[in-house]
Design a protein around this motif. Structure first.
Motif, PDB file in Angstrom:
ATOM      1  N   GLU B  52      -5.228 -12.194  -0.248  1.00  0.00           N
ATOM      2  CA  GLU B  52      -4.628 -12.299  -1.568  1.00  0.00           C
ATOM      3  C   GLU B  52      -3.381 -11.423  -1.533  1.00  0.00           C
ATOM      4  N   VAL B  53      -2.367 -11.811  -2.234  1.00  0.00           N
ATOM      5  CA  VAL B  53      -1.094 -11.122  -2.143  1.00  0.00           C
ATOM      6  C   VAL B  53      -0.704 -10.529  -3.493  1.00  0.00           C
ATOM      7  N   ILE B  54      -0.283  -9.275  -3.458  1.00  0.00           N
ATOM      8  CA  ILE B  54       0.186  -8.596  -4.672  1.00  0.00           C
ATOM      9  C   ILE B  54       1.636  -8.200  -4.470  1.00  0.00           C
ATOM     10  N   PHE B  55       2.493  -8.688  -5.327  1.00  0.00           N
ATOM     11  CA  PHE B  55       3.903  -8.310  -5.312  1.00  0.00           C
ATOM     12  C   PHE B  55       4.041  -7.082  -6.214  1.00  0.00           C
ATOM     13  N   THR B  60       3.401  -0.789 -12.190  1.00  0.00           N
ATOM     14  CA  THR B  60       3.160   0.636 -12.021  1.00  0.00           C
ATOM     15  C   THR B  60       2.175   0.827 -10.869  1.00  0.00           C
ATOM     16  N   ILE B  61       2.146   2.044 -10.347  1.00  0.00           N
ATOM     17  CA  ILE B  61       1.221   2.345  -9.255  1.00  0.00           C
ATOM     18  C   ILE B  61      -0.222   2.134  -9.710  1.00  0.00           C
ATOM     19  N   GLU B  62      -0.486   2.476 -10.960  1.00  0.00           N
ATOM     20  CA  GLU B  62      -1.840   2.297 -11.484  1.00  0.00           C
ATOM     21  C   GLU B  62      -2.201   0.806 -11.507  1.00  0.00           C
ATOM     22  N   GLN B  63      -1.292  -0.004 -12.004  1.00  0.00           N
ATOM     23  CA  GLN B  63      -1.566  -1.441 -12.059  1.00  0.00           C
ATOM     24  C   GLN B  63      -1.826  -2.008 -10.667  1.00  0.00           C
ATOM     25  N   SER B  64      -0.957  -1.640  -9.721  1.00  0.00           N
ATOM     26  CA  SER B  64      -1.126  -2.160  -8.363  1.00  0.00           C
ATOM     27  C   SER B  64      -2.458  -1.731  -7.781  1.00  0.00           C
ATOM     28  N   GLU B  65      -2.805  -0.465  -7.977  1.00  0.00           N
ATOM     29  CA  GLU B  65      -4.076   0.032  -7.432  1.00  0.00           C
ATOM     30  C   GLU B  65      -5.249  -0.741  -8.014  1.00  0.00           C
ATOM     31  N   GLU B  66      -5.188  -0.985  -9.311  1.00  0.00           N
ATOM     32  CA  GLU B  66      -6.287  -1.672  -9.982  1.00  0.00           C
ATOM     33  C   GLU B  66      -6.472  -3.091  -9.424  1.00  0.00           C
ATOM     34  N   ILE B  67      -5.355  -3.782  -9.207  1.00  0.00           N
ATOM     35  CA  ILE B  67      -5.456  -5.141  -8.678  1.00  0.00           C
ATOM     36  C   ILE B  67      -6.010  -5.120  -7.247  1.00  0.00           C
ATOM     37  N   ILE B  68      -5.566  -4.137  -6.465  1.00  0.00           N
ATOM     38  CA  ILE B  68      -6.073  -4.032  -5.087  1.00  0.00           C
ATOM     39  C   ILE B  68      -7.587  -3.819  -5.093  1.00  0.00           C
ATOM     40  N   ARG B  69      -8.042  -2.919  -5.941  1.00  0.00           N
ATOM     41  CA  ARG B  69      -9.479  -2.669  -6.030  1.00  0.00           C
ATOM     42  C   ARG B  69     -10.240  -3.952  -6.379  1.00  0.00           C
ATOM     43  N   LEU B  70      -9.740  -4.643  -7.401  1.00  0.00           N
ATOM     44  CA  LEU B  70     -10.384  -5.872  -7.858  1.00  0.00           C
ATOM     45  C   LEU B  70     -10.518  -6.876  -6.720  1.00  0.00           C
ATOM     46  N   MET B  71      -9.434  -7.017  -5.978  1.00  0.00           N
ATOM     47  CA  MET B  71      -9.443  -8.002  -4.898  1.00  0.00           C
ATOM     48  C   MET B  71     -10.365  -7.577  -3.770  1.00  0.00           C
ATOM     49  N   CYS B  72     -10.345  -6.304  -3.459  1.00  0.00           N
ATOM     50  CA  CYS B  72     -11.233  -5.825  -2.401  1.00  0.00           C
ATOM     51  C   CYS B  72     -12.692  -6.015  -2.807  1.00  0.00           C
ATOM     52  N   ASP B  73     -12.979  -5.792  -4.082  1.00  0.00           N
ATOM     53  CA  ASP B  73     -14.347  -5.989  -4.551  1.00  0.00           C
ATOM     54  C   ASP B  73     -14.792  -7.431  -4.348  1.00  0.00           C
ATOM     55  N   ARG B  74     -13.864  -8.364  -4.384  1.00  0.00           N
ATOM     56  CA  ARG B  74     -14.205  -9.766  -4.186  1.00  0.00           C
ATOM     57  C   ARG B  74     -14.301 -10.123  -2.713  1.00  0.00           C
ATOM     58  N   GLY B  75     -14.086  -9.119  -1.858  1.00  0.00           N
ATOM     59  CA  GLY B  75     -14.270  -9.347  -0.429  1.00  0.00           C
ATOM     60  C   GLY B  75     -13.085  -9.988   0.262  1.00  0.00           C
ATOM     61  N   ASN B  77      -9.372 -10.406   2.045  1.00  0.00           N
ATOM     62  CA  ASN B  77      -8.300  -9.681   2.703  1.00  0.00           C
ATOM     63  C   ASN B  77      -7.196  -9.504   1.665  1.00  0.00           C
ATOM     64  N   VAL B  78      -6.475  -8.400   1.757  1.00  0.00           N
ATOM     65  CA  VAL B  78      -5.479  -8.091   0.736  1.00  0.00           C
ATOM     66  C   VAL B  78      -4.161  -7.760   1.419  1.00  0.00           C
ATOM     67  N   LEU B  79      -3.084  -8.282   0.864  1.00  0.00           N
ATOM     68  CA  LEU B  79      -1.746  -7.904   1.298  1.00  0.00           C
ATOM     69  C   LEU B  79      -0.957  -7.473   0.075  1.00  0.00           C
ATOM     70  N   ALA B  80      -0.451  -6.232   0.099  1.00  0.00           N
ATOM     71  CA  ALA B  80       0.414  -5.757  -0.985  1.00  0.00           C
ATOM     72  C   ALA B  80       1.817  -5.612  -0.424  1.00  0.00           C
ATOM     73  N   THR B  81       2.810  -6.190  -1.106  1.00  0.00           N
ATOM     74  CA  THR B  81       4.194  -6.105  -0.628  1.00  0.00           C
ATOM     75  C   THR B  81       5.032  -5.264  -1.582  1.00  0.00           C
ATOM     76  N   ARG B  82       6.148  -4.776  -1.065  1.00  0.00           N
ATOM     77  CA  ARG B  82       7.072  -3.935  -1.842  1.00  0.00           C
ATOM     78  C   ARG B  82       6.347  -2.736  -2.455  1.00  0.00           C
ATOM     79  N   THR B 106       4.545  -2.650   3.280  1.00  0.00           N
ATOM     80  CA  THR B 106       3.341  -3.443   3.003  1.00  0.00           C
ATOM     81  C   THR B 106       2.085  -2.616   3.252  1.00  0.00           C
ATOM     82  N   ILE B 107       1.026  -2.951   2.530  1.00  0.00           N
ATOM     83  CA  ILE B 107      -0.315  -2.466   2.821  1.00  0.00           C
ATOM     84  C   ILE B 107      -1.177  -3.689   3.101  1.00  0.00           C
ATOM     85  N   ALA B 108      -1.892  -3.653   4.209  1.00  0.00           N
ATOM     86  CA  ALA B 108      -2.793  -4.748   4.546  1.00  0.00           C
ATOM     87  C   ALA B 108      -4.207  -4.195   4.647  1.00  0.00           C
TER      88      ALA B 108
END
Lengths: 248, 248, 248, 248, 248, 248, 248, 248
Positions: B52-55, B60-75, B77-82, B106-108
């Motif tokens: 899943e990709v997060i632009f 905000t850093i908080e928003q991005s972190e929250e989305i990453i957590r949510l996606m990881c909880d769903r199992g 793979n996660v890609l965050a860009t910029r 990027t964070i993968a």
């Protein structure tokens, strides 16, 4: 020309089978054949049955006719783009097998049979005014041996028309989406399919479309992934690229 | 949801196996499920192991972190860009397996193993300043399960550098060519290979480069066939598209 | 007019050889002749055999013809650029020695012999459609007494064509590189030679080339050093500048 | 590598003096060595004493320092452009002979003596704010072994300032004219001299100057002949080109 | 209509000299006449002998002729701009006193004598191709009763031509400077005089002049003070403004 | 230096009153003094009491301070524009009579009394955010000896505000109209008055105002006659030009 | 097709009144009819008496005629925009009731009576050259059943003309303001009324109006609230939107 | 002020009930009061309970606070847009009832109850990054007394999200569609509904979006009818206009 071929020449010289002068003749073009340049220019077309392509805009009718004759003499398939009616009047007498696509403004002359792919390229337009550009894409791709499915006039202003054809669109190995004015079609398709989408902006529209700039910018900024863009009205380029992907 | 599925529902109603209300519930969402939209958004990623990709730009850093957590909880793979450095500081404590590519920003996070293709994507840059964009492409493509070959700093101003790597470049099933300033690299490569070339203009340069406009126009106007263009600095888009072509 | 000349006038006045009124007449034009302005306008051409140049765009055929007659009466070599066929029909009857270059749209009338340089100017084009602009450069430079080597249709999309001619290109004391569409040729040449490169963008192309803007920006942003740019389609300007460098 | 050289290799193979493998090694790099690419990159600088040039914009201070060290270790003269103060603080300790030009934002390290030309390059600015760009030109040209004459702040709004220096300007073998805002200086100079004029637009100004676009367009459209243009603020490019002309 | 006039009406009502209805009729138009709007539209011209002006571009010949008749019937002087030859053919029969300026594309019909100013307006052009725009300025100003001095073809590429006429230019109470291509003339004049300079960019040129944009930007960015700019090719606007200043 | 003066020099040489060398010295600067250039630069200001003007943008505080000191030492009135607060902190201690206009970002130092005109300049703004630019105009004009009337915040979105001040606006001999965003104010004023209107676009606004381009284009295209335009945010230029017209 | 309709079909299947195949036929188009797409395309026009609209630009006369016939056969009211005179010559013989508006370039054919609204749409133009665009708006709105009031030639350069009609303008439920050149009219109206204002920029003008860009930017940047903008020259779009608001 | 009112004043003067001076005072403001301008500025807000609006960008915090106080003292509802956090810190202490919307950057202070409409405005965004602009729209419309429905993050790249909310969107009397990047959302909605659509381009995106230009052009060129556009990021303008339509 592979490295093996260079070795063969050297070996034949070593063994006295070939003299220095003839080897020199073969090797002096090395930079190009080693890099495969000649394939691109001439050999590739002959070997693969791919057409040679003539961009007729900016050429006189006489010049275009002369190049077509030259290519036909070499036995190539020939594709002429952006042709004028008057060129067609001349060519059709010379080559009865020539095919003229008035909308696409193309002449195709098939001298060799190119096998047709089982997979297909979806060529989609937003409106009827985008069809000439799409036909240039389709004719190009077909002459390169691709099966093409045409899905025309399915722009986003009446999006149900798009949905009624979405399965056919989606079935292509690659999709060419042609649109002028707002240029939103490729982005919407990009959100509905998992295939590469080649977006072709057209100069169709008026006012703040700035001769296709509006559609071009829309396509470059598409939020959907999997989309790339060619020049405004560049139907040939899209067809060539789609063929590379479909046959790749 | 296939047409067959609609017939099944109707049949079960006719036979009294299902009442009208429950059938209505199934049919009222028809437009969406029939079109497979949900696959695009969530199911596809889970099924394929695609990330899943997060632009992160504009979040905000908080928003991005929250989305990453949510996606990881769903199992997933996660890609965050910029991403910003500060986001990485938080994520690396949460997910020790996370990988940060500072150049690509990027964070993968890999939760599922994606099999790697045997064919590869060539990722090429004109200069060193184009590397961050190219790395975004490479990281994206790798996380999607593609083998990637990086060929950096081979711009046309010293064209022999390009030739010394041309065989490696040409070996890719698709080529991503990243260039700023004059942006001529993709056109030159397009003349040397028979593969699809995805051109990525970068904002690298100054003066009349107008933040990447110069490279963008060059690439759109390339005389070589087989080239298409994504948005300025859009490394992710190029990686996603290259993956579609390489795995297509 | 040198400072010595001013002293001479003053001395002749002091010695009574010249009266105040005649000295005043000579000195009142001082600002211009002292600065050599008249050389630029009229005297230079007569003395050096350089042509006088008439830019015919925006002039009626009658106006252009009248200026050509005037200049010929003064014994100058004459170069008319951007001429229409109809002007040529008139001029060829008046001056049998006139030469018409249909591609370049120039008329040249040689009244004085200008010695030809041993060094030469390389005039290179990317495509065949760029030839008219290149011919304007070549005709201009030749009439100024420069040896010119024409190397046409060696654009970067088929870069081996460029290599097969690179030694000839490199042999020039200055290189004029003419290209439309993507405009990448001057940058590639700039990376292969150690000579000044004058880049001439042409309006050849379509879509996002914006009448030559694309090629212009490419050339201004070239990564290779030693390149400068003239206006779109300005073949004459490139020829004039190349002559200044070649003969400088 | 001349054609003769290819014949020599073939001859030595024929005569058994050289085996196929070693001949293959020599021939497989033919395209590059025959074209002399390596001279351009490395050999030329070492042989001529020309500096190696590092464009520091977009590089970290660490990266720039590392490249400078590497180049100094190879014994080259070094020119770093667009340097930050902090880089200078590091370099001056490493290389006491380094010279910092704060206005030009350049660091020059001379390891080899380059003979200075007797002819000179005139570097002219319209205003004081254009001086940093002009200094980049001057420092570049000087390090390449050119004599440089600086004539600053002679813009056309007070044109008598220009006239008081016109003889010095005109004495140069080539003239670099640097101007922002309206950018009219190169055109006026072009009308007063018979030498090549390299016009450098700067981003100096405000409002409708659009970061140098105004000056750029003025210069491209100059009515005076003998003028060509480099990128906005590209002082280095102008200096490099001027050196090619002055030493050509 | 002055405040005094309002008081007079009120006073006449108070004294019973005028009834409410007739006073109402006079006052109901108050907003406009009090603000002097009618002067601008109709009354001013009649009172001052100023011409009425018809911009004929975008009007049919019939429409333009009808408006000219209407205005002539009202006894006004008339100025028609951007007229076609065909309109002149009709008008010259109707009004033998009409004057046609073919270069300026204007028709002037003088019905009233306007006294001519002793001070004059200098109308200057850079090239011969700028003369039509300058003539529109001159004709306009003359019909408004201004003395005009024409100084044509004194562009900065041959700046001595400008100097030979500078005293005449400087003698004007206001200067209109017309230039296309690089558009540098107004800035140079602005540095040589102490009078208001109205700069008129023209669409004369080609390539990167972008139909006058180049000259427009140059003029807006002029370093010399005392300069302002009107629209591209707007000779009429410059003449009207110059008249306001000259007669102000 | 008049022609008579040249005759005098020649006469004195003829009569032996002056030797050739001294006459040469006087005559060699002829082009400049004859053309009155020096008046423009220095003498004019001293003679008229006009301020010398320093454009501080792009200068260091030290540089600006040094120039101010130099000018004050010469006894001139001084106007510094685009000054930073920090410069004011230094100047106010040096010159107690200095006046700082924080909105206009100007420092004015009056050393000589300039008589004030009886006629006035109307300086009008559309909004409050346009006031800094208008103040630069007003301060400039006042220091040049003009009476100024300020009429602020009368934009066309609430056009009754404009009407309530129209008589005061109309009373000026020249009107400066300052507006950002849509920039319609000058055109509306131009339709209501018979005076020259200098339009000043400002960069006030957001989005599609493109840093003042929107207002600039509006003003250039105004349907009302009598309007001309200066550069975006160029309050000084408008003030200088208005002074030339008001005192002309 | 409402949810009730889906239930009815299901109910009829359950009760055996309809077999699965016929129900399937009705339901397979569900996505479109459920979303009301057909209303937009076909049904809406028939039901409401709204015209079907044909944009004739880019269509051949034959194509346009064919579409008009088809629509007339379906009993629709028909509106054709951007028609050529030649199309009208054909249509007027086919449909005697057809109405041609030469200025608007529209053909309207009324087959059904549409009741006219009591509220009205004010259609306002700045100049006479804007009338064709305004007529397209008016014809469109009238055919949709709206009362329209035309108020033409009331541009801001003579603002009293606007005031004399302001009550009529203000009385509309929505106002369409059409203007080229500077495009200030909608902003001034927006400050005088409390109604939605639809601004239509036109390509009327010359020079720096850039084919309507100037008016477009002015309107987008209007300081007055309540204004929105359609594409340059898009009279039809404004009429359609105004109808939605007036009848909403 | 009606015509009747003018007659009354005149009648009272005729009957001697009112003297000339007092009648003059009443009549001299006629243009403004007759046109109801004051209603627009102040009276309207007080009468309708509409908020007064302060655009805080470009104002100091002190200035903004002062205006807010002034307006609150007059009993108005107040809306401040583009506020900084620091302004909120001050206002929240002064007016405990103030409401701060951090995303929208607005402060709302309700002093009067405005009845809420039964019909609603649909406010839709393509992405999450567009929400701040949409919130400005929503807050504005709510303070004007409109019911608002927010439908966020339903962009066309995942078009099923849009469909799942289409009934709610379609239920609004007017729809505000906010989108950056490609800006295709309003066009797709326009094809699905029969309501006026106000399109708001945002500056969200990067590269060739050119700070919102891409979305702006897309929206202006939309093929769907019923769409108009406001300035980039102009959420307030969209909210104001939507309120006029919803309450009209």
């Amino acid at each position: 020309m592979t490295p093996d071929y260079i070795r063969q020449i050297l070996e034949s010289v070593r063994q006295g089978e070939q003299d220095v002068d003839s080897a020199f003749e073969q090797l002096k073009d090395l930079p190009f054949t080693d890099m495969g340049f000649a394939k691109i220019d001439h050999h590739r077309q002959l070997r693969t049955g791919y057409p040679e392509v003539i961009f007729c805009a900016g050429k006189t009718i006489e010049q275009s006719e002369e190049i077509i004759r030259l290519m036909c003499d070499r036995g190539s398939n020939v594709l002429a783009t952006r042709v004028q009616e008057a060129l067609w009047q001349r060519v059709k007498d010379l080559y009865p097998e020539a095919e003229y696509n008035r909308a696409a403004r193309t002449i195709a002359i098939r001298r060799n049979v190119v096998p047709v792919t089982s997979t297909y390229i979806s060529v989609v337009t937003a409106g009827t005014a985008d069809i000439p550009v799409a036909e240039e894409t389709a004719v190009t791709a077909e002459l390169f041996g691709n099966r093409v499915e045409r899905i025309y006039d399915v722009g986003v202003a009446g999006i149900h028309r798009l949905y009624s054809r979405i399965e056919l669109i989606r079935g292509g190995r690659v999709i060419v989406a042609v649109a002028g004015m707002e240029g939103a079609l490729p982005g919407v398709i990009g959100g509905l399919v998992d295939k590469p989408v080649i977006a072709v902006p057209t100069s169709v529209g008026y006012g703040a479309n700035f001769n296709g700039l509006s559609a071009l910018l829309t396509m470059l900024n598409s939020c959907a992934a999997g989309i790339s863009v060619v020049n405004i009205d560049n139907g040939f380029g899209a067809g060539y690229l789609a063929s590379l992907i479909n046959k790749g």
